[in-house]
Design a protein around this motif. Sequence first.
Motif, short mmCIF file in Angstrom:
data_model
loop_
_atom_site.label_atom_id
_atom_site.label_comp_id
_atom_site.label_asym_id
_atom_site.label_seq_id
_atom_site.Cartn_x
_atom_site.Cartn_y
_atom_site.Cartn_z
N SER A 44 -1.26 6.26 7.68
CA SER A 44 -0.40 5.37 6.89
C SER A 44 0.22 4.32 7.79
O SER A 44 0.46 4.56 8.97
CB SER A 44 0.70 6.17 6.18
N ALA A 45 0.47 3.15 7.21
CA ALA A 45 1.13 2.06 7.92
C ALA A 45 2.20 1.46 7.02
O ALA A 45 2.12 1.56 5.80
CB ALA A 45 0.11 0.98 8.32
N ARG A 46 3.21 0.82 7.62
CA ARG A 46 4.31 0.29 6.84
C ARG A 46 4.06 -1.15 6.39
O ARG A 46 4.61 -1.60 5.39
CB ARG A 46 5.61 0.36 7.64
N THR A 47 3.25 -1.90 7.15
CA THR A 47 2.98 -3.29 6.82
C THR A 47 1.48 -3.56 6.78
O THR A 47 0.70 -2.83 7.40
CB THR A 47 3.64 -4.24 7.83
N VAL A 48 1.10 -4.61 6.08
CA VAL A 48 -0.32 -4.96 5.92
C VAL A 48 -0.77 -5.82 7.10
O VAL A 48 -0.24 -6.90 7.32
CB VAL A 48 -0.56 -5.72 4.59
N THR A 49 -1.74 -5.30 7.85
CA THR A 49 -2.37 -6.04 8.94
C THR A 49 -3.88 -5.88 8.78
O THR A 49 -4.36 -5.19 7.87
CB THR A 49 -1.94 -5.50 10.31
N ARG A 50 -4.64 -6.50 9.67
CA ARG A 50 -6.09 -6.39 9.59
C ARG A 50 -6.58 -4.97 9.86
O ARG A 50 -7.73 -4.64 9.60
CB ARG A 50 -6.75 -7.37 10.57
N LYS A 51 -5.70 -4.11 10.39
CA LYS A 51 -6.08 -2.72 10.66
C LYS A 51 -6.15 -1.88 9.39
O LYS A 51 -6.71 -0.79 9.41
CB LYS A 51 -5.06 -2.09 11.62
N VAL A 52 -5.57 -2.37 8.30
CA VAL A 52 -5.43 -1.57 7.07
C VAL A 52 -6.73 -1.56 6.28
O VAL A 52 -7.42 -2.57 6.15
CB VAL A 52 -4.28 -2.13 6.21
N SER A 53 -7.08 -0.38 5.72
CA SER A 53 -8.29 -0.22 4.92
C SER A 53 -8.03 -0.50 3.44
O SER A 53 -8.83 -1.17 2.78
CB SER A 53 -8.83 1.21 5.07
N LEU A 54 -6.92 0.03 2.90
CA LEU A 54 -6.59 -0.14 1.48
C LEU A 54 -5.07 -0.24 1.32
O LEU A 54 -4.31 0.36 2.08
CB LEU A 54 -7.08 1.05 0.65
N VAL A 55 -4.65 -1.01 0.31
CA VAL A 55 -3.24 -1.08 -0.08
C VAL A 55 -3.11 -0.40 -1.44
O VAL A 55 -3.82 -0.73 -2.39
CB VAL A 55 -2.76 -2.54 -0.17
#
Length: 348
Positions: A44-55
């Motif tokens: 899980s991540a707190r912010t959207v970056t290019r590392k993110v797979s899905l929101v």
Amino acid sequence: QGREIEERVMSAEFFDKDVFVVLHHSKDERESLIELVETHGGLSARTVTRKVSLVVCEDAESFPEQVKAAAMFKIQMVKPEYIKACIAKSTRLPETDFLTVDPSPASKKAKTDASPPTIDTSVLDVGSEWQGSCISPDDTFPFIVTITARSYDKEGKFEGTSLWPTMNGARAKLRGTISSIGAVAWEEYEAIIVPGTDELDLPIKYEGKLDEEGKKLSGTLVSPDGEKSKFDIRNTKKSTLVFGFIAPKASFAGTMTTDYEFTLLAKTKESDGKITGTVTWPALSGCQTKMRGEVTGASLKWQEHEHLVGDDVEVPVDYTGARIATGGPVIGTYKGPSGAGPFELTVK
């Protein structure tokens, strides 16, 4: 029985290494969804970056900045039901039936027409290194910018350091901001004092813009006396990313850059520091050129100006560099007919 347990554990990790950002009005519901993701192998991540797979988001209108970032990085947004459906089926399902935002070409075209083209600003990330040159009316100075801190909120603040090899290794702290369309502004505001190095005349203010590929940052800098110069730096060292977006049937396009080894042989050196010699390129059919230049303190400038053997190397090419530590390599930049870039020279 042991094999059955192993298979159940493996099947439970169908989100293996995928990175999710979960957006929800309810803190309890958000934490519950994150727990489900992590239980089944995801991150899980707190912010959207290019590392993110899905929101994961039910109400896109309530999170405009995160939605904008997801669109910029071309990350799909799904409803919370997607997580629960995957768990019910014990597999990672296609996102098509659970999308939060309309992905149709017409919708994308309307957004493109209504706003400037988006730039992948996450390339200016912690650990990334940018090398290039400052081109003043009188000279060209290589410099290196390293990013040490970065926020992904609306303000887009970042911090870092600069290194000027031909100014006897002068260094400075810097801070600035980057917008969602790739506009960058920063200033070098405090010298980093290292014994034996020069000290920059500060502050120096920069304004520039990332290109659409996120590989080059160009613009103008203003020195304390008001003199303006151009700068051009390129991303030569990228930060470590999580590659959760690489999946079966995914398609990618890219370019390859080849580093060519060369040998510089100094044949003469005058009392005023002027040198002559040859440069040999083993991987380019043994092409050899004449060089001439000058040594000033820890700085070294030279030019390849004439072919001796073969013609696989373009001439003239100008090199500007400096040794920033005793026994260390000479680091700098080159500029030739077809372009420019960094180089490193080590004493054999």
